[in-house]
Design an enzyme around this catalytic site. Structure first.
Site, PDB file in Angstrom:
ATOM      1  N   ALA A  23       1.114  -1.030  -0.034  1.00  0.00           N
ATOM      2  CA  ALA A  23      -0.132   0.214   0.100  1.00  0.00           C
ATOM      3  C   ALA A  23       0.396   1.367  -0.058  1.00  0.00           C
ATOM      4  O   ALA A  23       0.315   2.737  -0.377  1.00  0.00           O
ATOM      5  CB  ALA A  23      -0.771  -0.133   1.229  1.00  0.00           C
ATOM      6  N   SER A  24       2.087   1.480   0.403  1.00  0.00           N
ATOM      7  CA  SER A  24       2.774   2.587   0.222  1.00  0.00           C
ATOM      8  C   SER A  24       3.448   2.848  -0.724  1.00  0.00           C
ATOM      9  O   SER A  24       3.691   3.515  -1.792  1.00  0.00           O
ATOM     10  CB  SER A  24       4.097   2.053   0.580  1.00  0.00           C
ATOM     11  OG  SER A  24       5.155   1.592  -0.045  1.00  0.00           O
ATOM     12  N   TYR A 164       9.018 -11.621 -14.037  1.00  0.00           N
ATOM     13  CA  TYR A 164       7.963 -11.587 -13.002  1.00  0.00           C
ATOM     14  C   TYR A 164       6.619 -12.130 -14.207  1.00  0.00           C
ATOM     15  O   TYR A 164       5.571 -12.059 -13.427  1.00  0.00           O
ATOM     16  CB  TYR A 164       8.165  -9.851 -13.049  1.00  0.00           C
ATOM     17  CG  TYR A 164       6.737  -8.596 -13.731  1.00  0.00           C
ATOM     18  CD1 TYR A 164       7.128  -8.788 -11.886  1.00  0.00           C
ATOM     19  CD2 TYR A 164       6.065  -8.224 -13.935  1.00  0.00           C
ATOM     20  CE1 TYR A 164       6.002  -7.196 -11.457  1.00  0.00           C
ATOM     21  CE2 TYR A 164       5.053  -7.893 -14.030  1.00  0.00           C
ATOM     22  CZ  TYR A 164       5.065  -7.210 -11.827  1.00  0.00           C
ATOM     23  OH  TYR A 164       3.641  -6.517 -12.143  1.00  0.00           O
ATOM     24  N   ALA A 165       7.005 -11.823 -15.434  1.00  0.00           N
ATOM     25  CA  ALA A 165       5.526 -13.113 -16.084  1.00  0.00           C
ATOM     26  C   ALA A 165       5.492 -14.485 -14.921  1.00  0.00           C
ATOM     27  O   ALA A 165       3.906 -14.302 -15.564  1.00  0.00           O
ATOM     28  CB  ALA A 165       5.968 -12.575 -17.959  1.00  0.00           C
ATOM     29  N   ILE A 197       0.823   1.947 -16.467  1.00  0.00           N
ATOM     30  CA  ILE A 197       0.515   3.000 -15.310  1.00  0.00           C
ATOM     31  C   ILE A 197       1.382   3.858 -15.110  1.00  0.00           C
ATOM     32  O   ILE A 197       2.587   3.815 -14.987  1.00  0.00           O
ATOM     33  CB  ILE A 197       0.167   1.980 -13.941  1.00  0.00           C
ATOM     34  CG1 ILE A 197      -0.488   1.462 -14.628  1.00  0.00           C
ATOM     35  CG2 ILE A 197      -0.763   3.013 -12.964  1.00  0.00           C
ATOM     36  CD1 ILE A 197      -2.162   0.690 -15.473  1.00  0.00           C
TER      37      ILE A 197
END
Length: 260
Positions: A23-24, A164-165, A197
């Site tokens: 959440a940071s 990561y994938a 993003i």
């Protein structure tokens, strides 16, 4: 026992406790802030940036919401067990947003075993460590929402991010299987797969596990020709975590501006 809510309630998550891991960061904090406006009490997880969730909790509280930081290492079995036990001492956690993850990029021939193992451990094993102990208390309430944050990298691949994938692809598959197990008890399980993003922490935009994209790359890769905003992802996650999404489960929903 939680307070009954309806889809038309302006605070439909009042009485619900929601854990947001990671959440940071920009995305995690946007998700947490959105859930707080819907009335949920937020459990804000962080490990390396505890000051970030402390500040976020204060910000949410100042705005009239309810939140508290929870600091522990998702890669540590004992630490996660202690943290989840402490969370459950105050009641079931009915919303779990598995947002935490790391990236450690390298082309596959040059990837170290530690790079592979750490990325898999936090994104995939971390999901298991924190979610599994929370599920049975959630099931007893006959209402729950689990939303896992995946990635376009798991759907389309990305050079230098085989680890990561793989982690996010496994998380997508786990989402579908777990949804089948929990559906009859009022608990939905879905994944959201963001594309590129925008991040206020970076000079450019990020996606696929932290890979950087400049304006020219975004125009080339994204049909809508812009990066997404953390708040846009948060809006989708909040919908999936709310009462109106009770008939959506086992889905991997992309939010990527039309990327393929």
């Amino acid at each position: 026992m939680t307070t009954p809510t309806s889809a038309s309630d302006p605070r439909p998550l009042a009485g619900k406790r929601a854990l947001v891991t990671g959440a940071s960061g920009a995305l995690g904090s946007a998700i947490a802030s959105r859930l707080a406006t819907l009335g949920a009490h937020l459990l804000l997880h962080a490990h390396s940036r505890p000051e970030g969730v402390a500040a976020l909790a204060a910000q949410i509280t100042a705005a009239g919401g309810s939140a508290e930081p929870v600091v522990f290492d998702l890669g540590d079995d004992a630490a996660v067990a202690a943290a989840t036990t402490q969370m459950l001492a105050c009641g079931p956690v009915q919303i779990v947003i598995n947002n935490a993850g790391i990236h450690d990029d390298a082309v596959f021939p040059g990837m170290k075993a530690t790079q592979w193992q750490r990325v898999i451990d936090i994104s995939l094993n971390g999901f298991f460590r924190v979610t599994q102990p929370l599920v049975l208390p959630m099931l007893r309430t006959r209402w729950g929402r689990i939303v896992n944050i995946g990635s376009v990298a798991a759907l389309a691949g990305n050079r230098g991010q085989v680890n990561y994938a793989a982690a996010k692809g496994a998380l997508h598959s786990a989402t579908k299987a777990l949804a089948l197990e929990l559906a009859s008890r009022g608990v939905t399980v879905n994944a959201v797969a963001p594309g590129i993003i925008a991040s206020p922490m970076a000079t450019g935009s990020t996606g696929a596990g932290g890979a950087a994209f400049d304006a020219a790359a975004i125009k080339r890769l994204v049909p809508v020709q812009r990066a997404g905003q953390p708040e846009e992802v948060a809006a989708l996650v909040a919908f999936l975590a709310g009462p109106e999404a009770g008939y959506i489960t086992g889905q991997v929903i992309s939010i990527n501006g039309g990327m393929r």
